[in-house]
Scaffold this motif. Sequence first.
Motif, PDB file in Angstrom:
ATOM      1  N   LYS A  37       0.908  -1.206   0.023  1.00  0.00           N
ATOM      2  CA  LYS A  37      -0.013  -0.044   0.056  1.00  0.00           C
ATOM      3  C   LYS A  37       0.813   1.228   0.088  1.00  0.00           C
ATOM      4  CE  LYS A  37      -4.103  -1.791   2.185  1.00  0.00           C
ATOM      5  NZ  LYS A  37      -5.217  -1.684   3.387  1.00  0.00           N
ATOM      6  N   LEU A  38       2.037   1.224   0.802  1.00  0.00           N
ATOM      7  CA  LEU A  38       2.818   2.331   0.873  1.00  0.00           C
ATOM      8  C   LEU A  38       3.583   3.060  -0.540  1.00  0.00           C
ATOM      9  CD1 LEU A  38       4.312   4.483   2.426  1.00  0.00           C
ATOM     10  CD2 LEU A  38       6.148   3.012   3.109  1.00  0.00           C
ATOM     11  N   ASP A  39       3.995   1.613  -1.136  1.00  0.00           N
ATOM     12  CA  ASP A  39       4.513   1.662  -2.664  1.00  0.00           C
ATOM     13  C   ASP A  39       3.636   2.092  -3.478  1.00  0.00           C
ATOM     14  OD1 ASP A  39       6.876   0.519  -1.594  1.00  0.00           O
ATOM     15  OD2 ASP A  39       6.784  -1.488  -2.289  1.00  0.00           O
ATOM     16  N   ALA A  40       2.247   1.709  -3.437  1.00  0.00           N
ATOM     17  CA  ALA A  40       1.108   2.247  -4.422  1.00  0.00           C
ATOM     18  C   ALA A  40       0.915   3.776  -4.025  1.00  0.00           C
ATOM     19  CB  ALA A  40      -0.126   1.445  -4.355  1.00  0.00           C
ATOM     20  N   GLN A  41       0.998   4.218  -2.873  1.00  0.00           N
ATOM     21  CA  GLN A  41       0.852   5.506  -2.570  1.00  0.00           C
ATOM     22  C   GLN A  41       1.893   6.437  -2.918  1.00  0.00           C
ATOM     23  OE1 GLN A  41      -2.274   6.782  -1.196  1.00  0.00           O
ATOM     24  NE2 GLN A  41      -1.221   8.757  -2.007  1.00  0.00           N
ATOM     25  N   ARG A  42       3.142   6.050  -2.612  1.00  0.00           N
ATOM     26  CA  ARG A  42       4.248   6.780  -3.330  1.00  0.00           C
ATOM     27  C   ARG A  42       4.277   6.848  -4.899  1.00  0.00           C
ATOM     28  NH1 ARG A  42       9.080   3.961   0.557  1.00  0.00           N
ATOM     29  NH2 ARG A  42       8.543   5.459   2.381  1.00  0.00           N
ATOM     30  N   SER A  43       3.937   5.907  -5.452  1.00  0.00           N
ATOM     31  CA  SER A  43       3.612   6.005  -6.813  1.00  0.00           C
ATOM     32  C   SER A  43       2.793   7.017  -7.145  1.00  0.00           C
ATOM     33  CB  SER A  43       3.332   4.511  -7.605  1.00  0.00           C
ATOM     34  OG  SER A  43       3.099   4.731  -8.886  1.00  0.00           O
ATOM     35  N   ALA A  44       1.437   7.102  -6.589  1.00  0.00           N
ATOM     36  CA  ALA A  44       0.432   8.007  -6.943  1.00  0.00           C
ATOM     37  C   ALA A  44       0.912   9.287  -6.444  1.00  0.00           C
ATOM     38  CB  ALA A  44      -0.893   7.562  -6.057  1.00  0.00           C
ATOM     39  N   ASN A  45       1.840   9.376  -5.502  1.00  0.00           N
ATOM     40  CA  ASN A  45       2.212  10.895  -4.990  1.00  0.00           C
ATOM     41  C   ASN A  45       2.854  11.452  -6.028  1.00  0.00           C
ATOM     42  OD1 ASN A  45       0.549  10.571  -2.687  1.00  0.00           O
ATOM     43  ND2 ASN A  45       2.296  10.102  -1.292  1.00  0.00           N
ATOM     44  N   LEU A  46       3.934  10.585  -6.620  1.00  0.00           N
ATOM     45  CA  LEU A  46       4.769  10.944  -7.623  1.00  0.00           C
ATOM     46  C   LEU A  46       4.196  11.270  -9.113  1.00  0.00           C
ATOM     47  CD1 LEU A  46       7.920  11.165  -8.645  1.00  0.00           C
ATOM     48  CD2 LEU A  46       7.726   8.889  -9.296  1.00  0.00           C
ATOM     49  N   GLN A  47       3.149  10.590  -9.364  1.00  0.00           N
ATOM     50  CA  GLN A  47       2.535  10.932 -10.405  1.00  0.00           C
ATOM     51  C   GLN A  47       1.490  12.384 -10.161  1.00  0.00           C
ATOM     52  OE1 GLN A  47      -0.191   7.698 -11.274  1.00  0.00           O
ATOM     53  NE2 GLN A  47       1.410   6.632 -12.403  1.00  0.00           N
ATOM     54  N   ALA A  48       0.990  12.618  -9.122  1.00  0.00           N
ATOM     55  CA  ALA A  48       0.454  13.724  -8.674  1.00  0.00           C
ATOM     56  C   ALA A  48       1.429  15.045  -8.858  1.00  0.00           C
ATOM     57  CB  ALA A  48      -0.435  13.717  -7.437  1.00  0.00           C
ATOM     58  N   GLN A  49       2.682  14.429  -8.046  1.00  0.00           N
ATOM     59  CA  GLN A  49       3.499  15.654  -8.225  1.00  0.00           C
ATOM     60  C   GLN A  49       4.010  15.984  -9.547  1.00  0.00           C
ATOM     61  OE1 GLN A  49       4.652  17.253  -5.514  1.00  0.00           O
ATOM     62  NE2 GLN A  49       5.662  18.748  -6.922  1.00  0.00           N
ATOM     63  N   GLN A  50       4.113  15.276 -10.456  1.00  0.00           N
ATOM     64  CA  GLN A  50       4.661  15.554 -11.607  1.00  0.00           C
ATOM     65  C   GLN A  50       3.358  16.357 -12.297  1.00  0.00           C
ATOM     66  OE1 GLN A  50       5.146  11.630 -13.201  1.00  0.00           O
ATOM     67  NE2 GLN A  50       7.444  11.247 -12.542  1.00  0.00           N
ATOM     68  N   ALA A  51       2.438  15.893 -12.194  1.00  0.00           N
ATOM     69  CA  ALA A  51       1.274  16.618 -12.844  1.00  0.00           C
ATOM     70  C   ALA A  51       1.043  17.947 -12.385  1.00  0.00           C
ATOM     71  CB  ALA A  51      -0.212  15.777 -12.595  1.00  0.00           C
ATOM     72  N   ASN A  52       1.405  18.223 -11.037  1.00  0.00           N
ATOM     73  CA  ASN A  52       1.279  19.647 -10.612  1.00  0.00           C
ATOM     74  C   ASN A  52       2.538  20.471 -10.904  1.00  0.00           C
ATOM     75  OD1 ASN A  52      -0.864  19.111  -8.744  1.00  0.00           O
ATOM     76  ND2 ASN A  52       0.385  18.594  -6.988  1.00  0.00           N
ATOM     77  N   ASP A  53       3.744  19.568 -11.301  1.00  0.00           N
ATOM     78  CA  ASP A  53       4.716  20.435 -11.745  1.00  0.00           C
ATOM     79  C   ASP A  53       4.569  21.011 -12.976  1.00  0.00           C
ATOM     80  OD1 ASP A  53       6.095  20.066  -9.567  1.00  0.00           O
ATOM     81  OD2 ASP A  53       7.230  18.414 -10.344  1.00  0.00           O
ATOM     82  N   ARG A  54       3.692  20.049 -13.794  1.00  0.00           N
ATOM     83  CA  ARG A  54       3.485  20.614 -15.443  1.00  0.00           C
ATOM     84  C   ARG A  54       2.323  21.657 -15.238  1.00  0.00           C
ATOM     85  NH1 ARG A  54       3.295  14.872 -16.015  1.00  0.00           N
ATOM     86  NH2 ARG A  54       0.860  15.016 -16.278  1.00  0.00           N
ATOM     87  N   LEU A  55       1.531  21.522 -14.294  1.00  0.00           N
ATOM     88  CA  LEU A  55       0.470  22.688 -14.393  1.00  0.00           C
ATOM     89  C   LEU A  55       1.055  24.009 -13.855  1.00  0.00           C
ATOM     90  CD1 LEU A  55      -2.719  20.635 -12.681  1.00  0.00           C
ATOM     91  CD2 LEU A  55      -2.028  21.596 -15.166  1.00  0.00           C
ATOM     92  N   ALA A  56       2.035  23.820 -12.877  1.00  0.00           N
ATOM     93  CA  ALA A  56       2.803  25.049 -12.392  1.00  0.00           C
ATOM     94  C   ALA A  56       3.382  25.769 -13.588  1.00  0.00           C
ATOM     95  CB  ALA A  56       3.671  24.691 -11.263  1.00  0.00           C
ATOM     96  N   SER A  57       4.126  24.854 -14.189  1.00  0.00           N
ATOM     97  CA  SER A  57       5.111  25.354 -15.488  1.00  0.00           C
ATOM     98  C   SER A  57       3.912  26.061 -16.633  1.00  0.00           C
ATOM     99  CB  SER A  57       5.826  24.322 -16.115  1.00  0.00           C
ATOM    100  OG  SER A  57       6.507  24.582 -17.384  1.00  0.00           O
TER     101      SER A  57
END
Length: 91
Positions: A37-57
Amino acid sequence: MGNRLIPAILVALLAIVHAQLWFGRGSVGNVAELQRKLDAQRSANLQAQQANDRLASEVRDLKEGLEMVEERARMELGMVKPNEIFVNVGK
């Protein structure tokens, strides 16, 4: 009788500890499931962070882009906003 009581108690305690290891709250299976579950959550967090970075850019590009367009329009086309006075100083 006394010689057999202590080993029996120790074996019983060992059995209890062993049962906790396999079936209790901190069991091997439970820890493995929590790790998945922790690994899945970290993966989801990474994808969300990448999406946030794209939007901020994109937001940053839009903000800077509009300022650049306005500056270019002022310099090259003589754009004047309402209630502004245009003053041209000769070269």
